[in-house]
Motif scaffolding. Structure first.
Motif, mmCIF file in Angstrom:
data_model
loop_
_atom_site.group_PDB
_atom_site.id
_atom_site.type_symbol
_atom_site.label_atom_id
_atom_site.label_comp_id
_atom_site.label_asym_id
_atom_site.label_seq_id
_atom_site.Cartn_x
_atom_site.Cartn_y
_atom_site.Cartn_z
ATOM 1 N N PHE A 163 -4.695 3.913 -15.817
ATOM 2 C CA PHE A 163 -4.557 3.258 -17.114
ATOM 3 C C PHE A 163 -3.944 4.257 -18.098
ATOM 4 C CE2 PHE A 163 -6.342 2.332 -21.354
ATOM 5 C CZ PHE A 163 -5.755 1.094 -21.561
ATOM 6 N N ARG A 164 -2.787 3.874 -18.621
ATOM 7 C CA ARG A 164 -2.091 4.774 -19.536
ATOM 8 C C ARG A 164 -1.249 3.939 -20.510
ATOM 9 N NH1 ARG A 164 1.020 8.956 -16.198
ATOM 10 N NH2 ARG A 164 -1.130 9.423 -15.582
ATOM 11 N N ASP A 165 -1.351 4.266 -21.788
ATOM 12 C CA ASP A 165 -0.574 3.578 -22.829
ATOM 13 C C ASP A 165 -0.778 2.068 -22.759
ATOM 14 O OD1 ASP A 165 0.449 6.036 -23.630
ATOM 15 O OD2 ASP A 165 2.126 5.900 -22.224
ATOM 16 N N LYS A 166 -2.054 1.657 -22.592
ATOM 17 C CA LYS A 166 -2.432 0.236 -22.553
ATOM 18 C C LYS A 166 -1.774 -0.509 -21.401
ATOM 19 C CE LYS A 166 -3.316 -0.069 -27.513
ATOM 20 N NZ LYS A 166 -3.030 -0.806 -28.776
ATOM 21 N N LYS A 167 -1.416 0.221 -20.341
ATOM 22 C CA LYS A 167 -0.804 -0.402 -19.168
ATOM 23 C C LYS A 167 -1.496 0.099 -17.907
ATOM 24 C CE LYS A 167 3.884 -0.907 -21.081
ATOM 25 N NZ LYS A 167 5.306 -0.523 -20.903
ATOM 26 N N LEU A 168 -1.430 -0.712 -16.875
ATOM 27 C CA LEU A 168 -1.913 -0.321 -15.552
ATOM 28 C C LEU A 168 -0.719 0.154 -14.739
ATOM 29 C CD1 LEU A 168 -4.378 -3.271 -14.826
ATOM 30 C CD2 LEU A 168 -4.946 -0.970 -15.626
ATOM 31 N N LEU A 169 -0.786 1.375 -14.255
ATOM 32 C CA LEU A 169 0.341 1.982 -13.550
ATOM 33 C C LEU A 169 -0.071 2.389 -12.147
ATOM 34 C CD1 LEU A 169 1.566 4.368 -16.392
ATOM 35 C CD2 LEU A 169 2.390 2.071 -15.894
ATOM 36 N N PRO A 170 0.849 2.307 -11.186
ATOM 37 C CA PRO A 170 0.529 2.782 -9.825
ATOM 38 C C PRO A 170 0.463 4.299 -9.799
ATOM 39 C CG PRO A 170 2.825 2.113 -9.950
ATOM 40 C CD PRO A 170 2.210 1.749 -11.265
ATOM 41 N N SER A 171 -0.500 4.825 -9.096
ATOM 42 C CA SER A 171 -0.592 6.274 -8.935
ATOM 43 C C SER A 171 0.369 6.732 -7.849
ATOM 44 C CB SER A 171 -2.018 6.666 -8.554
ATOM 45 O OG SER A 171 -2.315 6.194 -7.237
ATOM 46 N N ASN A 172 0.512 8.028 -7.729
ATOM 47 C CA ASN A 172 1.360 8.567 -6.664
ATOM 48 C C ASN A 172 0.811 8.211 -5.283
ATOM 49 O OD1 ASN A 172 3.312 9.730 -8.322
ATOM 50 N ND2 ASN A 172 2.129 11.612 -8.571
ATOM 51 N N ARG A 173 -0.529 8.085 -5.199
ATOM 52 C CA ARG A 173 -1.127 7.691 -3.928
ATOM 53 C C ARG A 173 -0.693 6.273 -3.553
ATOM 54 N NH1 ARG A 173 -2.910 10.557 -0.115
ATOM 55 N NH2 ARG A 173 -4.128 11.815 -1.588
ATOM 56 N N ALA A 174 -0.689 5.373 -4.529
ATOM 57 C CA ALA A 174 -0.255 4.004 -4.268
ATOM 58 C C ALA A 174 1.218 3.958 -3.880
ATOM 59 C CB ALA A 174 -0.512 3.134 -5.497
ATOM 60 N N LEU A 175 2.052 4.723 -4.591
ATOM 61 C CA LEU A 175 3.483 4.749 -4.272
ATOM 62 C C LEU A 175 3.727 5.301 -2.873
ATOM 63 C CD1 LEU A 175 4.978 6.017 -7.658
ATOM 64 C CD2 LEU A 175 5.115 3.702 -6.697
ATOM 65 N N SER A 176 2.957 6.325 -2.501
ATOM 66 C CA SER A 176 3.136 6.903 -1.165
ATOM 67 C C SER A 176 2.755 5.889 -0.081
ATOM 68 C CB SER A 176 2.301 8.180 -1.022
ATOM 69 O OG SER A 176 0.912 7.898 -1.077
ATOM 70 N N LYS A 177 1.716 5.086 -0.322
ATOM 71 C CA LYS A 177 1.331 4.053 0.640
ATOM 72 C C LYS A 177 2.419 2.986 0.758
ATOM 73 C CE LYS A 177 -3.715 4.433 0.328
ATOM 74 N NZ LYS A 177 -3.943 4.575 1.792
ATOM 75 N N LEU A 178 3.015 2.637 -0.373
ATOM 76 C CA LEU A 178 4.102 1.662 -0.341
ATOM 77 C C LEU A 178 5.310 2.195 0.421
ATOM 78 C CD1 LEU A 178 4.139 0.067 -3.908
ATOM 79 C CD2 LEU A 178 3.952 -1.148 -1.743
ATOM 80 N N ILE A 179 5.696 3.418 0.131
ATOM 81 C CA ILE A 179 6.875 4.015 0.784
ATOM 82 C C ILE A 179 6.672 4.060 2.294
ATOM 83 C CG2 ILE A 179 8.258 6.110 1.015
ATOM 84 C CD1 ILE A 179 7.529 6.703 -1.940
ATOM 85 N N ASN A 180 5.507 4.570 2.706
ATOM 86 C CA ASN A 180 5.240 4.694 4.137
ATOM 87 C C ASN A 180 5.108 3.322 4.796
ATOM 88 O OD1 ASN A 180 4.669 6.361 6.470
ATOM 89 N ND2 ASN A 180 2.543 5.672 6.301
ATOM 90 N N GLY A 181 4.508 2.374 4.073
ATOM 91 C CA GLY A 181 4.363 1.034 4.622
ATOM 92 C C GLY A 181 5.699 0.340 4.828
ATOM 93 N N TYR A 182 6.568 0.416 3.836
ATOM 94 C CA TYR A 182 7.891 -0.198 3.979
ATOM 95 C C TYR A 182 8.699 0.491 5.079
ATOM 96 C CZ TYR A 182 7.671 -3.346 -0.034
ATOM 97 O OH TYR A 182 7.369 -4.382 -0.889
ATOM 98 N N LYS A 183 8.514 1.789 5.221
ATOM 99 C CA LYS A 183 9.246 2.509 6.280
ATOM 100 C C LYS A 183 8.778 2.046 7.659
ATOM 101 C CE LYS A 183 10.243 7.107 8.112
ATOM 102 N NZ LYS A 183 9.737 6.840 9.464
ATOM 103 N N ARG A 184 7.445 1.905 7.825
ATOM 104 C CA ARG A 184 6.922 1.459 9.117
ATOM 105 C C ARG A 184 7.393 0.054 9.459
ATOM 106 N NH1 ARG A 184 2.208 0.354 8.911
ATOM 107 N NH2 ARG A 184 1.487 0.984 6.841
ATOM 108 N N HIS A 185 7.521 -0.783 8.446
ATOM 109 C CA HIS A 185 7.953 -2.163 8.665
ATOM 110 C C HIS A 185 9.478 -2.296 8.666
ATOM 111 C CE1 HIS A 185 4.009 -4.197 8.477
ATOM 112 N NE2 HIS A 185 3.678 -3.277 7.593
ATOM 113 N N GLY A 186 10.198 -1.199 8.402
ATOM 114 C CA GLY A 186 11.660 -1.260 8.384
ATOM 115 C C GLY A 186 12.205 -2.140 7.282
ATOM 116 N N LYS A 187 11.575 -2.102 6.104
ATOM 117 C CA LYS A 187 11.985 -2.967 4.986
ATOM 118 C C LYS A 187 12.288 -2.106 3.759
ATOM 119 C CE LYS A 187 9.349 -6.646 4.509
ATOM 120 N NZ LYS A 187 8.134 -7.492 4.381
ATOM 121 N N MET A 188 13.233 -1.176 3.916
ATOM 122 C CA MET A 188 13.536 -0.274 2.810
ATOM 123 C C MET A 188 14.252 -0.982 1.666
ATOM 124 S SD MET A 188 11.954 2.205 3.899
ATOM 125 C CE MET A 188 12.221 3.110 2.384
#
Length: 708
Positions: A388-413
Motif C-alpha cells: 500500500f503506497r500513495d493510496k494505491k495497492l501495488l504489486p511487490s517485487n515478489r509478486a512481479l517475480s512470480k508473474l514473470i516466472n509463471g508466464y515464462k513457464r507457460h510460454g506466454k511472454m
C-alpha cells in the motif's frame, strides 16, 4: 483454682457450653491443666452431658487444630478477621479447619471468601478460589451467585489460567447462563493469548453456538442471552490464524453463519487468511465482488484481502487471474463516493459457503463497510505480494517475480508485456515508474536475454518509449555473451528510436560503441535502477522455490473434494480421493479433513475409521504431519460413532505429539451420547470377545476423562 473450676463445670453444664473456649485459650499453655480438662470432658461424655460448641472429629489431628480453633465462634471470628485484614493464607487454613469440624459456613461468608480470593493477583490464591467453587458446587444445598462466578472466571482468564476459567464458564453454560457480552469479550480476549487458551476458547465458542442453536430451535426466550457477537468470533478466528488452526477456523466460520452473526471488515480479513491457508480459492473469490467497489478509504484495510487472494491464484498456478487481479485492485474505486466507515446503515449481504447451488447451503452475512477503529485486533499480516503506497495497492517485487516466472513457464511472454503496459497505465503516471525497465533488467540477470528483447519489442510496437538504460543493459548483456548479431539488431533499434545512451565517461553511442561497452560494464551496472537488485533477487529465489512448491494439482483436487463433501456427494468425493492415490499424489491434511467433514455430516462413522487407517499408513512413512485440529475432529467422530478403541488411539497420538487435549469437551460428548453405555455390564459377563474388548476401551476412556 482447678477444684473451683471442676465444681463450676459439674454444677452448671451450660457454663461449659458457652465459656469453655475462654478457659481453653487461657489454659492451653499448661500441659497439666489441659490433661485435667480432658478428663473432665471425658467424664461429661460418660455422664451424657453434651457440649454443643466443642465437637471433635476422629479424623482431625490434634497437632493440626489448635485449641483456639476448635470452637465454632472462635473459628468464625478468626476467619472474618483474616478476611478483613486480607490475610488470605490464614483465612484458607481457618476455613479448612471449620469445614472439617462443622461443614460449610453460611453462604454469604463463602461468597465473600471466593470474591476476595478472586481479586488476588496470585495464581495460588486464584487456584484456591477455583477449588473452593468446585467444592461448593458439589453441595446441593449451596447456590453461588452468577456474578461471583463471573468475577472468578475473568480473574483466572487474566492470569492466563484458561482451563479453570473455561470450566467455570462451561458450568454456567450448562445452567443456561453466561456473563454479559462485554465481560465475555474480555474473557475471550485474555484466553486467546496462548495456544492452549486459544484451543479452549474455540471449543468453548463451539459449545456456546451449539447451545444457542438448540435454544433457538426450541424457541426459548433465553436464546439471545447465549448468542455470541462479532467481536468474540473475530478474537477466536484471529487466534486460529496466529496459532496455526485453520481447520478449526473453517468450522468457526460456518458457526458464524449458523448463528446469524454478521462478519465485519475485520472478520473478512481473518476469513481471507483462513481460506488462503486452507487453499480455498473459490470460497475467497465470492467476497471480491463485495470488497472491490469499496471507496478509497478502505484500500489500506483490505490490502491483506488482496494479498490472500493473489497468493491463492499463484498456488493454483492461475497466472492470468493473478495478473487481472493486480490490474483490477484500484480500477473501480475512483467512481465511488467517500463513505463514513463508522456508520452501520447498509444492510448485510449474504455470501454462500460451499456451492451456491446447494439447496440447504450455509450463507454468511457480511458488512465490509463496518470497521471498528477501537478494535482489539491488530491489523497485521504479511506483505509479500501487495503493498500500500500513495493510496494505491501495488504489486511487490515478489509478486512481479512470480508473474514473470509463471508466464515464462507457460510460454506466454506476450501476455507479460500486455500486463506490464496495463500496470503502467493503471498505477503510474508517464515516466513515474521504471517497473518495465526493472523487469527487463531482472530477466537479463537470469540470462533470459531473449525474453528481455521480446519485452522491448512489445513496448516499441505499442508506442511506449522506454528509458535508454533498458537498451544499454540489454546491449551490454549481448556483448558479454558474444551475441554480436543480436547486438547489431538492437543497435539499429536504438538509432531508429533516436536514443542517446551516455556511458560513465559521457561517450555518445555510435558505430564504435561495441568496444566502449566492453570496457565499462561496471559503470553501466552502477547506472541501473535501484529497484533492479531487489526484483532480480526475488526472481532468482522464485525460480528456485518454484521447483520445491506444492503442485497446483493438489489444490485443484482438494477443492473438488471440498465441493462434493459440502454437497454431501461422498461417492464423487471418494472417487477423487482414489484418483489421487492412482496418480501417486499424496493426500494432505486438508484432503482428510474435507472427507471427514462430509462423512460426519451424513453420520457415516465407519467410513471415517477407514480413512483413519489410510492416514496412519501415510504418517508411518513420515511424509504427513497432522495438526491437533484434525486429530480432534477424528476423535469426536470416533466418540460419536462409539469406536472407543480408535478414540484411545487418537488420544495416544495427541499425547505423543504433546498436544493439548480438551477433556471437558470429550467428557461432555460422551455423557450426551453414551451416558448409560455398559453401566451395569461387567467384563466377565460380556457375550463376545469383541464386546469384552470394547468394554475395556470404554472403561479406559471413562478413566481418562474422569467419568465416575
Amino acid at each position: 483454682m482447678a477444684i473451683k473450676l471442676t465444681r463450676k463445670v459439674f454444677v452448671n453444664p451450660c457454663f461449659l457450653s458457652y465459656n469453655c473456649s475462654r478457659f481453653l485459650v487461657r489454659l492451653s499453655s499448661d500441659h497439666d491443666t489441659r490433661f485435667f480438662l480432658s478428663k473432665i470432658f471425658g467424664g461429661l461424655q460418660e455422664s451424657g452431658v453434651v457440649c454443643r460448641h466443642l465437637s471433635f472429629s476422629p479424623a482431625t489431628s490434634l497437632e493440626r487444630l489448635s485449641w483456639e480453633g476448635s470452637s465454632h465462634t472462635v473459628l468464625l471470628t478468626k476467619l472474618e478477621n483474616a478476611l478483613k485484614d486480607l490475610k488470605l493464607d490464614e483465612a484458607w487454613e481457618t476455613f479448612n479447619d471449620f469445614i472439617r469440624l462443622y461443614g460449610f459456613p453460611n453462604h454469604l461468608l463463602v461468597s465473600r471468601f471466593i470474591t476476595q480470593l478472586s481479586y488476588s493477583s496470585s495464581p495460588c490464591s486464584l487456584q484456591k478460589a477455583y477449588d473452593l467453587v468446585m467444592m461448593v458446587l458439589k453441595e446441593k444445598s449451596y447456590h453461588l451467585q452468577p456474578d461471583i462466578l463471573v468475577k472468578l472466571a475473568l480473574s483466572l482468564s487474566r492470569a492466563q489460567m484458561p482451563i479453570p476459567s473455561s470450566t467455570i464458564l462451561r458450568l454456567m453454560l450448562e445452567k443456561g447462563m453466561l456473563p454479559p457480552i462485554n465481560v465475555l469479550q474480555l474473557l475471550f480476549l485474555h484466553m486467546v493469548k496462548t495456544e492452549v487458551g486459544a484451543c479452549i476458547a474455540s471449543n468453548l465458542l463451539i459449545q456456546i453456538c451449539d447451545n444457542y442453536v438448540q435454544f433457538c430451535s426450541g424457541k426459548s426466550p433465553c436464546a439471545n442471552l447465549l448468542k455470541p457477537d462479532t467481536v468474540i468470533f473475530n478474537l477466536v478466528l484471529d487466534a486460529c490464524v496466529r496459532f496455526g488452526s485453520p481447520l478449526k477456523g473453517q468450522q468457526i466460520i460456518e458457526l458464524m453463519s449458523q448463528t446469524g452473526v454478521v462478519a465485519d471488515g475485520h472478520s473478512i480479513i481473518i476469513i481471507a487468511q483462513i481460506h488462503e491457508i486452507n487453499g480455498q480459492r473459490d470460497e475467497l473469490k465470492k467476497f471480491k465482488d463485495h470488497v472491490a467497489p469499496l471507496p478509497v478509504a478502505f484500500v489500506s484495510h483490505y490490502r491483506q484481502f488482496y494479498e490472500c487472494l493473489l497468493s491463492l491464484h499463484f498456488k493454483f498456478d492461475d497466472i492470468d487471474a493473478a495478473a487481472e487481479l493486480l490490474l483490477d485492485m484500484n480500477r473501480s474505486r475512483g467512481s465511488h463516493p467517500m463513505d463514513d466507515p463508522g456508520k452501520d446503515s447498509q444492510k448485510p449481504r449474504f455470501v454462500p459457503i460451499g456451492s451456491q447451488n446447494l439447496r440447504n447451503g450455509l450463507k454468511i452475512q457480511i458488512m465490509p463497510e463496518l470497521i471498528h477503529k477501537d478494535s482489539a485486533l491488530k491489523e497485521e499480516g504479511k506483505s509479500d505480494l501487495v503493498l500500500f503506497r500513495d493510496k494505491k495497492l501495488l504489486p511487490s517485487n515478489r509478486a512481479l517475480s512470480k508473474l514473470i516466472n509463471g508466464y515464462k513457464r507457460h510460454g506466454k511472454m506476450d501476455e507479460l508485456s500486455k500486463f506490464l503496459l496495463g500496470l503502467k497505465k493503471e498505477l503510474y503516471s508517464s515516466g513515474e515508474s521504471s517497473v518495465i525497465c526493472d523487469v527487463i533488467d531482472a530477466c537479463i540477470s537470469l540470462g533470459w536475454v531473449e525474453i528481455a528483447h521480446d519485452i522491448l519489442d512489445d513496448m516499441e510496437s505499442s508506442g511506449d518509449s522506454l528509458d535508454s538504460s533498458a537498451y544499454m543493459a540489454l546491449l551490454t548483456a549481448y556483448y558479454k555473451r558474444n551475441m554480436s548479431r543480436e547486438a547489431n539488431v538492437l543497435l539499429k533499434q536504438v538509432r531508429k528510436a533516436g536514443l542517446v545512451i551516455n556511458l560513465a565517461n559521457n561517450i555518445v553511442l555510435s558505430k564504435n560503441v561495441p568496444s566502449n561497452v566492453g570496457r565499462s560494464p561496471l559503470s553501466i551496472k552502477e547506472a541501473s535502477s535501484i529497484y533492479q537488485p531487489s526484483l532480480s533477487k526475488c526472481l532468482v529465489e522464485e525460480v528456485s522455490d518454484a521447483e520445491k512448491a506444492v503442485s497446483h494439482i493438489i489444490y485443484e483436487l482438494n477443492s473438488s473434494i471440498y465441493f462434493f463433501s459440502k454437497a454431501k456427494m461422498m461417492g464423487d468425493a471418494l472417487n477423487i480421493y482414489r484418483r489421487m492415490q492412482e496418480m501417486k499424489i499424496q493426500p494432505t491434511e486438508h484432503t482428510f479433513m474435507y472427507l471427514v467433514c462430509g462423512y460426519s455430516s451424513l453420520e457415516m462413522y465407519r467410513d471415517i475409521t477407514i480413512l483413519w487407517g489410510d492416514m496412519k499408513r501415510i504418517m508411518e512413512t513420515g511424509s504427513l504431519t497432522l495438526s491437533s485440529d484434525l486429530y480432534e475432529f477424528f476423535l469426536l467422530n470416533f466418540l460419536r460413532g462409539g469406536y472407543f478403541e480408535r478414540v484411545m488411539e487418537a488420544i495416544g497420538y495427541m499425547n505423543k505429539c504433546n498436544m493439548y487435549v480438551d477433556k471437558w469437551m470429550y467428557k461432555s460428548e460422551y455423557l450426551k451420547i453414551h451416558k448409560n453405555l455398559y453401566r451395569s455390564l461387567k467384563a466377565s459377563k460380556a457375550r463376545t470377545e469383541a464386546q469384552g474388548k470394547r468394554l475395556e476401551h470404554v472403561k479406559a476412556f471413562k478413566k481418562w476423562a474422569g467419568i465416575n
